[in-house]
Design a protein around this motif. Sequence first.
Motif, mmCIF file in Angstrom:
data_model
loop_
_atom_site.group_PDB
_atom_site.id
_atom_site.type_symbol
_atom_site.label_atom_id
_atom_site.label_comp_id
_atom_site.label_asym_id
_atom_site.label_seq_id
_atom_site.Cartn_x
_atom_site.Cartn_y
_atom_site.Cartn_z
ATOM 1 N N GLY A 187 83.744 5.940 44.397
ATOM 2 C CA GLY A 187 84.080 5.551 44.894
ATOM 3 C C GLY A 187 86.066 5.401 44.884
ATOM 4 O O GLY A 187 86.205 4.562 44.771
ATOM 5 N N ALA A 188 86.394 6.334 44.170
ATOM 6 C CA ALA A 188 87.625 5.852 43.880
ATOM 7 C C ALA A 188 88.873 6.013 45.228
ATOM 8 O O ALA A 188 90.056 5.822 44.402
ATOM 9 N N GLN A 189 88.624 5.814 46.173
ATOM 10 C CA GLN A 189 89.556 5.057 47.275
ATOM 11 C C GLN A 189 90.100 4.031 47.410
ATOM 12 O O GLN A 189 89.587 2.925 46.673
ATOM 13 N N ASP A 190 92.029 4.008 47.241
ATOM 14 C CA ASP A 190 92.386 2.195 46.759
ATOM 15 C C ASP A 190 92.020 1.787 45.916
ATOM 16 O O ASP A 190 92.205 0.884 45.537
ATOM 17 N N ASP A 191 92.105 2.927 45.132
ATOM 18 C CA ASP A 191 91.641 2.624 42.915
ATOM 19 C C ASP A 191 91.096 1.552 42.973
ATOM 20 O O ASP A 191 90.410 0.447 42.456
ATOM 21 N N TRP A 192 89.342 1.913 43.478
ATOM 22 C CA TRP A 192 88.469 1.831 43.178
ATOM 23 C C TRP A 192 87.934 0.142 44.578
ATOM 24 O O TRP A 192 87.023 -0.642 44.014
ATOM 25 N N GLN A 193 88.118 0.227 45.340
ATOM 26 C CA GLN A 193 88.680 -0.862 46.063
ATOM 27 C C GLN A 193 86.914 -2.053 46.480
ATOM 28 O O GLN A 193 86.492 -2.624 46.368
ATOM 29 N N THR A 194 86.448 -0.450 46.891
ATOM 30 C CA THR A 194 84.326 -1.077 46.875
ATOM 31 C C THR A 194 84.051 -1.495 45.489
ATOM 32 O O THR A 194 83.702 -2.753 45.567
#
Length: 568
Positions: free
Chosen positions: A69-76
Amino acid sequence: MKRAATAVLAGMLLFLTACTGLPTSGPVNAGNLPKDADDTQTFDLVPDPPQAGASPEQIVDGFLRAGVGAQDDWQTAREYLTPEYAPEWQPLASVTIDRLSERSAAPASPAPSPSPTTEASSIEITQRVTAEAYVSPAGEYVPAYGAPVSLPFRLVQRDGEWRIDLAPDGIVLYQEVFPSVFRSASVMYFDKTWTYLVPDVRWFPGNLIAARVAQALVDGPPSQWLDPAVATAFPDDVTLASSAVPLIDGGTTAQVELSTAAFSLDERTLNRMQTQLEQSLASVGVAEAQMTVGTTPLGAEAVPFRSTRVKSDPLVEIAGDGFGFLVADSIETIPGLSRAVEEIDAASVEVTADHRSAAVLNGSGAVLRAYADETFEVLDGSTPDLVAPSIDTQATVWSASRSDPDAFAVYPLEGDPAVITALWPSVSQLYAFQLSRDGTRLAALVRANDRTEVWVAAVSRDGGTPVAVGEPLVLATTPSEGVDLAWLDDGNLGVLLNSAQGSTVLLQPVGGRGTLLAVSSGAVDIAGGNSTVRLRTSEGALLIQRGANWEEGAADIAVLGVQQGLPE
């Protein structure tokens, strides 16, 4: 300075290939990329956040899986970390590509030195993975061939839930999902003569891909192994003024802002820079590039460069019909050169792009050069066990012995022959080798370290004459026996292998994971088309790749020739 960065990268690559743990420092590229720089890819993989009541082992497993999950700089993924540690963790310090089925965790144990932020308890878990490859900080794909890797984690309890407060920097992706999170890009450089463009394959997260490609080209050096063979028009004092690379004109044009030093450059340099930038961005689907200083366009225009495409018709010799291109059911001869080849009793033939000369191995095992004036000369008639020779952009013929492969003899058109020695002392057998169509790289199929390996190395030249071959980059290893290899295009090799199960072709990119194609008939030679494979079987049949299948093109093929390009 870019050359200094090369030295840093060299050390990092050595560390990656030898390490038993995930590297813990080093960004993918210098500078920070804004979240809205471009939108050339939208991620569909959304990992699960931490679940209430999860055990320490489940937290570590979930954290590793959240690497997709690369979204938002690996937020998850950061949600699995403590609030204090989450901002410190660097997901792009490196990437380990592993086998999901072989992940295992050692039982949790109390940490010897609890964190000062620990409320109740602190434990340690070591996750073991089997690395298939790494991606270096610069985006270079480095095979690991099943190396064991141990990843240490420390966990603490916060509000009754386990969270990680110490972890290796970098992410771990299993090999099946890696291409869905990262995308390959060809960062383009010129050869030393400014004639050809040479791809340097890198892997970057799919978001902000245009910005990452521009940053690698403008601010970074070529890959260490390729650097001796290529040139860049971007001077050291020209850098990106902004890490943002917005896409305009409906997403078809990337705006790349450079430092003010670009104002002082001459037109030829700017045009070459434009060419490198355009072609690099084209590899990730961006049609055009606009270089600016501030808001002022630089007005550069791309320069022409020579293509390495070959004639679509196979180059063959058919017993009784002669040597040339197989067009429909007849041979189209090459003026003068075909006659010379036919006189030689050829076993292998490789023809220059201008069709004026060829490197030939004859039936007696001698290496010759044939000419378009219907003549030929013997270059090496006494060295035993020679493999099929190769010919480069300067019509220099390269020759080497199968059983004594620590030297190449090179025979230029003008001047004395020379020997390039002590290249690869670990090689016990050379199955095959071939120069790339742009003359910058030498690919080899070798026996080394008691296994078959596919290597590629940069060719250094002095005024066009080859003088050295660089340290090899190992692209693949296999238990199968090597037979032959060929360049399929600028960045891909076809490798012919034999095993107890029969013939296979490894489609191997220079910088990535290869794929295997089964061959129904026993094959003995391979040649490249335009990103496709041609084979000759032991019965003399010509097989042409059609996707994952093989189509028989002709019979009675005595020689399957190699093309090094097309006449200008």
